[in-house]
Every structure is written in structure tokens, then in C-alpha cells.
Design a protein around this motif. Structure first.
Motif, PDB file in Angstrom:
ATOM      1  N   VAL A  17      56.596  42.487  41.851  1.00 52.44           N
ATOM      2  CA  VAL A  17      57.282  43.771  41.715  1.00 52.44           C
ATOM      3  C   VAL A  17      58.420  43.789  42.718  1.00 52.44           C
ATOM      4  O   VAL A  17      58.202  43.650  43.923  1.00 52.44           O
ATOM      5  CB  VAL A  17      56.322  44.962  41.979  1.00 52.44           C
ATOM      6  N   GLU A  18      59.644  43.956  42.209  1.00 52.72           N
ATOM      7  CA  GLU A  18      60.831  44.022  43.060  1.00 52.72           C
ATOM      8  C   GLU A  18      61.332  45.466  43.074  1.00 52.72           C
ATOM      9  O   GLU A  18      61.619  46.026  42.018  1.00 52.72           O
ATOM     10  CB  GLU A  18      61.923  43.107  42.532  1.00 52.72           C
ATOM     11  N   GLN A  19      61.400  46.037  44.268  1.00 53.53           N
ATOM     12  CA  GLN A  19      61.920  47.395  44.417  1.00 53.53           C
ATOM     13  C   GLN A  19      62.859  47.410  45.612  1.00 53.53           C
ATOM     14  O   GLN A  19      62.427  47.157  46.732  1.00 53.53           O
ATOM     15  CB  GLN A  19      60.783  48.399  44.604  1.00 53.53           C
ATOM     16  N   LYS A 114      42.810  22.868  23.259  1.00 54.75           N
ATOM     17  CA  LYS A 114      42.823  22.782  24.724  1.00 54.75           C
ATOM     18  C   LYS A 114      44.215  23.004  25.308  1.00 54.75           C
ATOM     19  O   LYS A 114      44.456  22.772  26.480  1.00 54.75           O
ATOM     20  CB  LYS A 114      42.283  21.423  25.180  1.00 54.75           C
ATOM     21  N   THR A 115      45.159  23.445  24.485  1.00 54.19           N
ATOM     22  CA  THR A 115      46.500  23.697  24.989  1.00 54.19           C
ATOM     23  C   THR A 115      46.534  24.997  25.778  1.00 54.19           C
ATOM     24  O   THR A 115      45.653  25.833  25.664  1.00 54.19           O
ATOM     25  CB  THR A 115      47.523  23.796  23.835  1.00 54.19           C
ATOM     26  N   ARG A 116      47.573  25.152  26.550  1.00 52.41           N
ATOM     27  CA  ARG A 116      47.748  26.378  27.329  1.00 52.41           C
ATOM     28  C   ARG A 116      48.533  27.398  26.526  1.00 52.41           C
ATOM     29  O   ARG A 116      49.350  27.048  25.695  1.00 52.41           O
ATOM     30  CB  ARG A 116      48.516  26.082  28.623  1.00 52.41           C
ATOM     31  N   GLY A 117      48.281  28.647  26.836  1.00 53.26           N
ATOM     32  CA  GLY A 117      49.057  29.732  26.268  1.00 53.26           C
ATOM     33  C   GLY A 117      49.590  30.568  27.412  1.00 53.26           C
ATOM     34  O   GLY A 117      49.264  30.332  28.576  1.00 53.26           O
ATOM     35  N   ARG A 118      50.406  31.567  27.082  1.00 56.67           N
ATOM     36  CA  ARG A 118      50.915  32.427  28.153  1.00 56.67           C
ATOM     37  C   ARG A 118      51.338  33.775  27.592  1.00 56.67           C
ATOM     38  O   ARG A 118      51.638  33.909  26.403  1.00 56.67           O
ATOM     39  CB  ARG A 118      52.076  31.764  28.877  1.00 56.67           C
ATOM     40  N   ILE A 119      51.337  34.725  28.490  1.00 54.79           N
ATOM     41  CA  ILE A 119      51.848  36.062  28.214  1.00 54.79           C
ATOM     42  C   ILE A 119      52.810  36.381  29.345  1.00 54.79           C
ATOM     43  O   ILE A 119      52.446  36.236  30.518  1.00 54.79           O
ATOM     44  CB  ILE A 119      50.710  37.106  28.162  1.00 54.79           C
ATOM     45  N   GLU A 120      54.016  36.787  29.000  1.00 58.62           N
ATOM     46  CA  GLU A 120      55.004  37.169  30.006  1.00 58.62           C
ATOM     47  C   GLU A 120      55.612  38.511  29.622  1.00 58.62           C
ATOM     48  O   GLU A 120      55.953  38.721  28.458  1.00 58.62           O
ATOM     49  CB  GLU A 120      56.112  36.119  30.109  1.00 58.62           C
ATOM     50  N   ILE A 121      55.716  39.384  30.617  1.00 59.74           N
ATOM     51  CA  ILE A 121      56.325  40.697  30.406  1.00 59.74           C
ATOM     52  C   ILE A 121      57.257  40.957  31.582  1.00 59.74           C
ATOM     53  O   ILE A 121      56.901  40.704  32.731  1.00 59.74           O
ATOM     54  CB  ILE A 121      55.277  41.836  30.388  1.00 59.74           C
ATOM     55  N   CYS A 122      58.437  41.470  31.299  1.00 61.08           N
ATOM     56  CA  CYS A 122      59.370  41.900  32.335  1.00 61.08           C
ATOM     57  C   CYS A 122      59.813  43.303  31.956  1.00 61.08           C
ATOM     58  O   CYS A 122      60.263  43.528  30.826  1.00 61.08           O
ATOM     59  CB  CYS A 122      60.562  40.951  32.407  1.00 61.08           C
ATOM     60  N   TYR A 123      59.674  44.252  32.904  1.00 57.90           N
ATOM     61  CA  TYR A 123      59.984  45.648  32.581  1.00 57.90           C
ATOM     62  C   TYR A 123      60.282  46.466  33.830  1.00 57.90           C
ATOM     63  O   TYR A 123      59.845  46.139  34.925  1.00 57.90           O
ATOM     64  CB  TYR A 123      58.825  46.295  31.808  1.00 57.90           C
ATOM     65  N   GLN A 124      61.044  47.529  33.638  1.00 57.30           N
ATOM     66  CA  GLN A 124      61.233  48.568  34.654  1.00 57.30           C
ATOM     67  C   GLN A 124      60.098  49.564  34.429  1.00 57.30           C
ATOM     68  O   GLN A 124      59.788  49.885  33.274  1.00 57.30           O
ATOM     69  CB  GLN A 124      62.573  49.286  34.473  1.00 57.30           C
ATOM     70  N   PHE A 125      59.481  50.053  35.503  1.00 59.30           N
ATOM     71  CA  PHE A 125      58.335  50.949  35.360  1.00 59.30           C
ATOM     72  C   PHE A 125      58.584  52.245  36.108  1.00 59.30           C
ATOM     73  O   PHE A 125      59.042  52.228  37.250  1.00 59.30           O
ATOM     74  CB  PHE A 125      57.075  50.266  35.903  1.00 59.30           C
ATOM     75  N   LEU A 126      58.311  53.364  35.433  1.00 63.87           N
ATOM     76  CA  LEU A 126      58.458  54.682  36.046  1.00 63.87           C
ATOM     77  C   LEU A 126      57.114  55.395  36.026  1.00 63.87           C
ATOM     78  O   LEU A 126      56.400  55.362  35.017  1.00 63.87           O
ATOM     79  CB  LEU A 126      59.488  55.527  35.290  1.00 63.87           C
ATOM     80  N   LEU A 127      56.775  56.026  37.146  1.00 58.69           N
ATOM     81  CA  LEU A 127      55.541  56.789  37.308  1.00 58.69           C
ATOM     82  C   LEU A 127      55.957  58.223  37.584  1.00 58.69           C
ATOM     83  O   LEU A 127      56.619  58.482  38.600  1.00 58.69           O
ATOM     84  CB  LEU A 127      54.739  56.204  38.471  1.00 58.69           C
ATOM     85  N   GLN A 128      55.638  59.142  36.663  1.00 58.02           N
ATOM     86  CA  GLN A 128      56.079  60.536  36.760  1.00 58.02           C
ATOM     87  C   GLN A 128      57.594  60.622  36.937  1.00 58.02           C
ATOM     88  O   GLN A 128      58.096  61.432  37.706  1.00 58.02           O
ATOM     89  CB  GLN A 128      55.371  61.264  37.904  1.00 58.02           C
ATOM     90  N   GLY A 129      58.321  59.740  36.263  1.00 60.39           N
ATOM     91  CA  GLY A 129      59.774  59.759  36.303  1.00 60.39           C
ATOM     92  C   GLY A 129      60.394  59.048  37.494  1.00 60.39           C
ATOM     93  O   GLY A 129      61.606  58.896  37.559  1.00 60.39           O
ATOM     94  N   GLN A 130      59.557  58.588  38.441  1.00 61.12           N
ATOM     95  CA  GLN A 130      60.058  57.881  39.620  1.00 61.12           C
ATOM     96  C   GLN A 130      59.984  56.370  39.391  1.00 61.12           C
ATOM     97  O   GLN A 130      58.917  55.844  39.069  1.00 61.12           O
ATOM     98  CB  GLN A 130      59.230  58.245  40.873  1.00 61.12           C
ATOM     99  N   GLU A 131      61.109  55.699  39.582  1.00 58.08           N
ATOM    100  CA  GLU A 131      61.145  54.256  39.368  1.00 58.08           C
ATOM    101  C   GLU A 131      60.302  53.537  40.412  1.00 58.08           C
ATOM    102  O   GLU A 131      60.398  53.807  41.608  1.00 58.08           O
ATOM    103  CB  GLU A 131      62.598  53.768  39.427  1.00 58.08           C
ATOM    104  N   THR A 132      59.459  52.601  39.941  1.00 55.32           N
ATOM    105  CA  THR A 132      58.614  51.819  40.851  1.00 55.32           C
ATOM    106  C   THR A 132      59.106  50.387  40.981  1.00 55.32           C
ATOM    107  O   THR A 132      58.485  49.593  41.667  1.00 55.32           O
ATOM    108  CB  THR A 132      57.148  51.807  40.378  1.00 55.32           C
TER     109      THR A 132
END
Length: 144
Positions: A17-19, A114-132
Motif C-alpha cells: 500500500v503506497e500512500q 502443477k502449474t502456478r496461477g496468480r491473481i493481481e489487483i491494483c486499485y485506489q481505495f477509499l474508506l468513508q470517502g477518504q483515500e487510503t
């Protein structure tokens, strides 16, 4: 109705998390299970959230939307769709907050054999309208 076939996986869960000029990271390994039900794929595992007891986490993927569902001392429901803004909710014993994700990237690749899988998510997140901050989540999945 046919019972869903479960496959067990080893999961490496990494977050960053980069803020402003501050970065927080979290990294842990756990076991989970993958299964298909209806038209959706599911990944279920226990998550170690700092400051809380372990939480049961489910990720549900329909090919377009990745839904994150947490149950336990933290309750959370948040959808992620690349290029879209989605609303959700984050609940603890003390309070309940509206959440919002502005998702830049969603990538889901399930392991086959036996192969690998992955899940990647990149997002801006707001909690009660405040950017986290900008959140990066990466799960590496390896079938056992």
C-alpha cells in the motif's frame, strides 16, 4: 446437483500500500482451496490481517468481476472490475464503513495441474470517502 471438485493450493499473499511517501507491505503463505460452482470460480483461504484474528477470505471470479469477501473479526465485501469504480463495505466490531475501489488492473490465472496461477489487483481505495492509497495485491497459487 453435482458437487464442486475442490483442488488444494499453496498461496503466497503479498500486498503493498503506497500512500503519499509511505509504503506498507504484508506477505504471508497459507493453504487454500479452489473450486468451480455454477459459472464462477472460487478461491477460499484463511488470511492473516495485522491486528485481527485470522479471517476466512473468499475470492469469487466470473471472468469480469473479482469479488473479495472476508468473514470473521473483519467483514468485508468489495468488487474489483478493471477500469471501474465499485462500492463495498468494511465492518469491524467497532464500526462499519463504506468503501470504494477504483480498479486499474485485475488479472486472474488459475493453476492447471502443477502449474502456478496468480491473481493481481491494483486499485485506489477509499474508506468513508477518504483515500487510503494505491493498493497492490498479488497472490501466487500453486496446486498441491
Amino acid at each position: 446437483m453435482k458437487k464442486a471438485l475442490k483442488r488444494f493450493v499453496k498461496i503466497r499473499f503479498q500486498t503493498k500500500v503506497e500512500q503519499h511517501d509511505h509504503t506498507d507491505t504484508n506477505d504471508f503463505t497459507t493453504r487454500g482451496e479452489i473450486f468451480h460452482k455454477g459459472s464462477q470460480d472460487y478461491l477460499r483461504f484463511e488470511e492473516a490481517i495485522p491486528g485481527f484474528e485470522k479471517v476466512q477470505t473468499t475470492m469469487k471470479w466470473d471472468g469480469h468481476e473479482l469479488m473479495l469477501i472476508r468473514q470473521g473479526t473483519v467483514l468485508m465485501r468489495q468488487a474489483f472490475v478493471a477500469g471501474e469504480r465499485t462500492l463495498g463495505r468494511y465492518v469491524t466490531q467497532e464500526a462499519s464503513w463504506e468503501t470504494e475501489a477504483i480498479t486499474e488492473k485485475v488479472l486472474v490465472q488459475w493453476p492447471r495441474g502443477k502449474t502456478r496461477g496468480r491473481i493481481e489487483i491494483c486499485y485506489q481505495f477509499l474508506l468513508q470517502g477518504q483515500e487510503t492509497g494505491r493498493h497492490y495485491v498479488r497472490l501466487t497459487l500453486e496446486e498441491e
